[in-house]
Enzyme design. Structure first.
Site, PDB file in Angstrom:
ATOM      1  N   LYS A  28       0.832  -1.205   0.000  1.00 45.44           N
ATOM      2  CA  LYS A  28       0.000   0.000   0.000  1.00 45.44           C
ATOM      3  C   LYS A  28       0.868   1.258   0.000  1.00 45.44           C
ATOM      4  CE  LYS A  28      -2.906   0.690   3.576  1.00 45.44           C
ATOM      5  NZ  LYS A  28      -2.641   1.985   4.254  1.00 45.44           N
ATOM      6  N   SER A  29       1.880   1.297   0.846  1.00 45.15           N
ATOM      7  CA  SER A  29       2.736   2.497   0.928  1.00 45.15           C
ATOM      8  C   SER A  29       3.399   2.783  -0.416  1.00 45.15           C
ATOM      9  CB  SER A  29       3.828   2.286   1.981  1.00 45.15           C
ATOM     10  OG  SER A  29       3.255   2.189   3.255  1.00 45.15           O
ATOM     11  N   SER A 174       6.860   9.098  12.354  1.00 44.21           N
ATOM     12  CA  SER A 174       5.825   9.025  11.321  1.00 44.21           C
ATOM     13  C   SER A 174       6.414   9.175   9.925  1.00 44.21           C
ATOM     14  CB  SER A 174       4.777  10.124  11.531  1.00 44.21           C
ATOM     15  OG  SER A 174       3.932  10.189  10.396  1.00 44.21           O
ATOM     16  N   GLN A 176       4.599   9.192   7.341  1.00 48.55           N
ATOM     17  CA  GLN A 176       3.707  10.066   6.577  1.00 48.55           C
ATOM     18  C   GLN A 176       4.162  11.518   6.705  1.00 48.55           C
ATOM     19  OE1 GLN A 176      -0.229   9.256   8.064  1.00 48.55           O
ATOM     20  NE2 GLN A 176      -0.344   7.261   7.070  1.00 48.55           N
ATOM     21  N   ASP A 327       1.873  -0.978  11.995  1.00 51.80           N
ATOM     22  CA  ASP A 327       0.541  -1.408  11.540  1.00 51.80           C
ATOM     23  C   ASP A 327       0.224  -2.848  11.957  1.00 51.80           C
ATOM     24  OD1 ASP A 327       0.005   1.025  10.362  1.00 51.80           O
ATOM     25  OD2 ASP A 327       0.781   0.425   8.407  1.00 51.80           O
ATOM     26  N   ARG A 403      -7.548  -3.042   9.446  1.00 55.74           N
ATOM     27  CA  ARG A 403      -6.671  -3.988  10.165  1.00 55.74           C
ATOM     28  C   ARG A 403      -7.344  -4.557  11.405  1.00 55.74           C
ATOM     29  NH1 ARG A 403      -2.535  -3.647   6.786  1.00 55.74           N
ATOM     30  NH2 ARG A 403      -1.907  -1.567   6.130  1.00 55.74           N
TER      31      ARG A 403
HETATM   32  C1  S3P Z   1       2.467   4.831   6.218  1.00 49.49           C
HETATM   33  C2  S3P Z   1       2.959   5.236   7.416  1.00 49.49           C
HETATM   34  C3  S3P Z   1       2.405   4.820   8.714  1.00 49.49           C
HETATM   35  C4  S3P Z   1       1.443   3.650   8.580  1.00 49.49           C
HETATM   36  C5  S3P Z   1       0.536   3.793   7.410  1.00 49.49           C
HETATM   37  C6  S3P Z   1       1.340   3.900   6.125  1.00 49.49           C
HETATM   38  C7  S3P Z   1       3.105   5.316   4.995  1.00 49.49           C
HETATM   39  O1  S3P Z   1       1.716   5.906   9.290  1.00 49.49           O
HETATM   40  O2  S3P Z   1       0.689   3.495   9.757  1.00 49.49           O
HETATM   41  O3  S3P Z   1      -0.332   2.675   7.306  1.00 49.49           O
HETATM   42  O4  S3P Z   1       2.838   4.769   3.905  1.00 49.49           O
HETATM   43  O5  S3P Z   1       3.901   6.273   5.083  1.00 49.49           O
HETATM   44  P1  S3P Z   1       2.481   6.987  10.218  1.00 49.49           P
HETATM   45  O6  S3P Z   1       3.458   7.679   9.370  1.00 49.49           O
HETATM   46  O7  S3P Z   1       1.413   7.921  10.705  1.00 49.49           O
HETATM   47  O8  S3P Z   1       3.099   6.162  11.317  1.00 49.49           O
END
Ligand code: S3P
Length: 450
Positions: A28-29, A174, A176, A327, A403
């Site tokens: 997914k990422s 994070s 993200q 996750d 999840r």
């Molecule tokens: C992700 C980062 C994670 C993860 C999310 C996907 C990403 O979140 O929980 O499912 O693709 O960068 P956080 O950055 O808030 O930890």
């Protein structure tokens, strides 16, 4: 989309002997990043094995709204005609990112240094999640944000007209936030610097380099320091998305807790910033092996083989491992329910701001199924009941969280009685083939209203 449609109540019945090969979908990422970076390159990026879950489809739609040409060629093959760094057009309508925190946060970062205005929203889960962690750093570039109280969606972002590069220390672990700052830095002149105290998933850094950006990473006593030179011309790429370790976690866990199981999950990316769960399961005594280890596009990959493991022991999960398995705590708590003794998980306050408060969602659902859980603000502990010891028979709320829904469906496979969830709809956000894939290896999932 089903996360907004009628609820799909589902039960998972106790079974024996999960067997076979489980081909889980693309990561997914990496799928989100393929579309976003493809849209910021000049020319055509081709993507194979894209995850066609609702979250990623929302990002594809959003990239179209910002002016990129995104085409689905069928069979997981997609192309993105990018508009170049700084080339985003202003969306004509509100951008709806559905359930996806990754989608909305990365896209906010990517548009924050282009002088356009965009309004973002999402489903009830996403509208409850904090966006201040993104609006704080993008305001340093010169962007402005107007959201609901508490920094919630819907939110309008005005991109900076004359962006300044920033030097930003990410205040929480994070990927993200780190990624949003790097994507914003793409259209700021000069050097954007991002420091993270703990290493989080590094797909953005790896992929930015792949697209030709000038990016360096230095490990220092203060953490990982990432330097990105702004305003590159990104070169389109051909990307083969590896299979998602976070999705692999479900058939792997189900096999470990279900008597007589032996399941192969091929081609799973074992990037060290993502593979913490598998290490943890092995420390607990899981019969989990890495077969045929190899390298694919610079990422370590292996076929995972998971067999029923009746002798697992509860452990203390090292808190510094949390970012590499953030996750996976919901499904780890399911496996921990079938181990002997306590599994203690510390340093996980981020779990409270995911698609749901994942500590509360798992704790209440496990208790409804006869498992005892203790919790604090940033820790929780599951009291294992041993192999064949989990009563089941309860109903858990999925809380618009894929999840959580999948974790309870796995719990039911190894429990004494069926486990129910109120809504399996959210599963489609990340693992649209979950029901078919798990049924093919021997799970018994029933839609309760059908
Ligand atoms: C992700 C980062 C994670 C993860 C999310 C996907 C990403 O979140 O929980 O499912 O693709 O960068 P956080 O950055 O808030 O930890």
């Amino acid at each position: 989309m089903s996360s907004h449609g009628p609820a799909i109540p589902m039960s998972s019945h106790p079974v024996r002997g999960l067997k076979g090969t489980a081909h889980v979908p693309g990561d997914k990422s990496i799928s989100h990043r393929s579309l976003i970076l493809g849209a910021m390159a000049v020319g055509e990026t081709r993507v194979f094995d894209l995850l066609e879950g609702e979250d990623v489809l929302r990002t594809a739609e959003a990239m179209r709204a910002f002016g990129a040409e995104v085409t689905d060629h069928g069979g997981g093959e997609w192309s993105v005609h990018g508009v170049g760094v700084g080339g985003f057009a202003e969306p004509e309508d509100v951008v709806d990112c559905g359930n996806s925190g990754t989608g909305v946060r990365l896209i906010m970062g990517a548009m924050a240094t282009t002088p356009i205005v965009a309004t973002f929203t999402g489903d009830a889960s996403l509208r409850s999640r904090p966006m201040g962690r993104i609006t704080d750093p993008i305001s340093l570039f010169g962007a402005r944000a107007h959201g609901r109280t508490g920094g919630r969606l819907p939110m309008t972002i005005e991109g900076a007209a004359a962006a300044m590069p920033v030097d930003y220390r990410v205040p929480m672990p994070s990927a993200q936030v780190k990624s949003a700052v790097l994507l914003a830095g793409l259209n700021a002149p000069g050097m954007t610097v991002v420091t993270e105290a703990e290493a989080t998933r590094d797909h953005t850094e790896r992929m930015l380099r792949g697209f030709g950006a000038d990016l360096s990473v230095e490990e220092t006593p203060e953490g990982r320091v990432i330097r990105l030179r702004g305003q590159p011309e990104l070169t389109p790429q051909t990307i083969r998305v590896p299979r998602d370790p976070s999705s692999a976690a479900f058939p792997v866990a189900a096999a470990l807790i279900t008597e007589g199981s032996d399941v192969l999950v091929p081609g799973i990316g074992l990037n060290p910033t993502r593979a913490g769960l598998f290490e943890t399961l092995r420390e607990m005594g899981a019969d989990l092996t890495y077969e045929n280890p190899r390298d694919e596009s610079g990422e370590p990959v292996a076929d995972l083989r998971a067999r029923y493991s009746p002798d697992m022991k509860g452990i203390e999960v090292p808190p510094e491992r949390a970012p590499s398995m953030i996750d996976e705590y919901p499904i780890l708590s399911v496996v921990a329910s079938f181990a002997e003794g306590k599994t203690m998980m510390r340093g996980v306050s981020e779990l409270r701001v995911k698609e749901s408060d994942r500590i509360d969602a798992m704790a209440r659902g496990l208790e409804a199924n006869g498992v005892r859980v203790e919790e604090g603000e940033d820790w929780w502990c599951v009291r294992g009941m041993g192999a064949r010891g989990v009563p089941g028979g309860g109903l858990a709320a999925a809380r618009l969280d894929h999840r959580i829904a999948m974790s309870f469906m796995c719990l039911g496979m190894g429990a004494k009685r069926a486990v129910r969830i109120d809504d399996a709809g959210p599963i489609a956000t990340s693992f649209p083939i979950f029901e078919t894939l798990m049924s093919n290896i021997g799970a018994r999932l029933t839609r309760d209203n059908s």
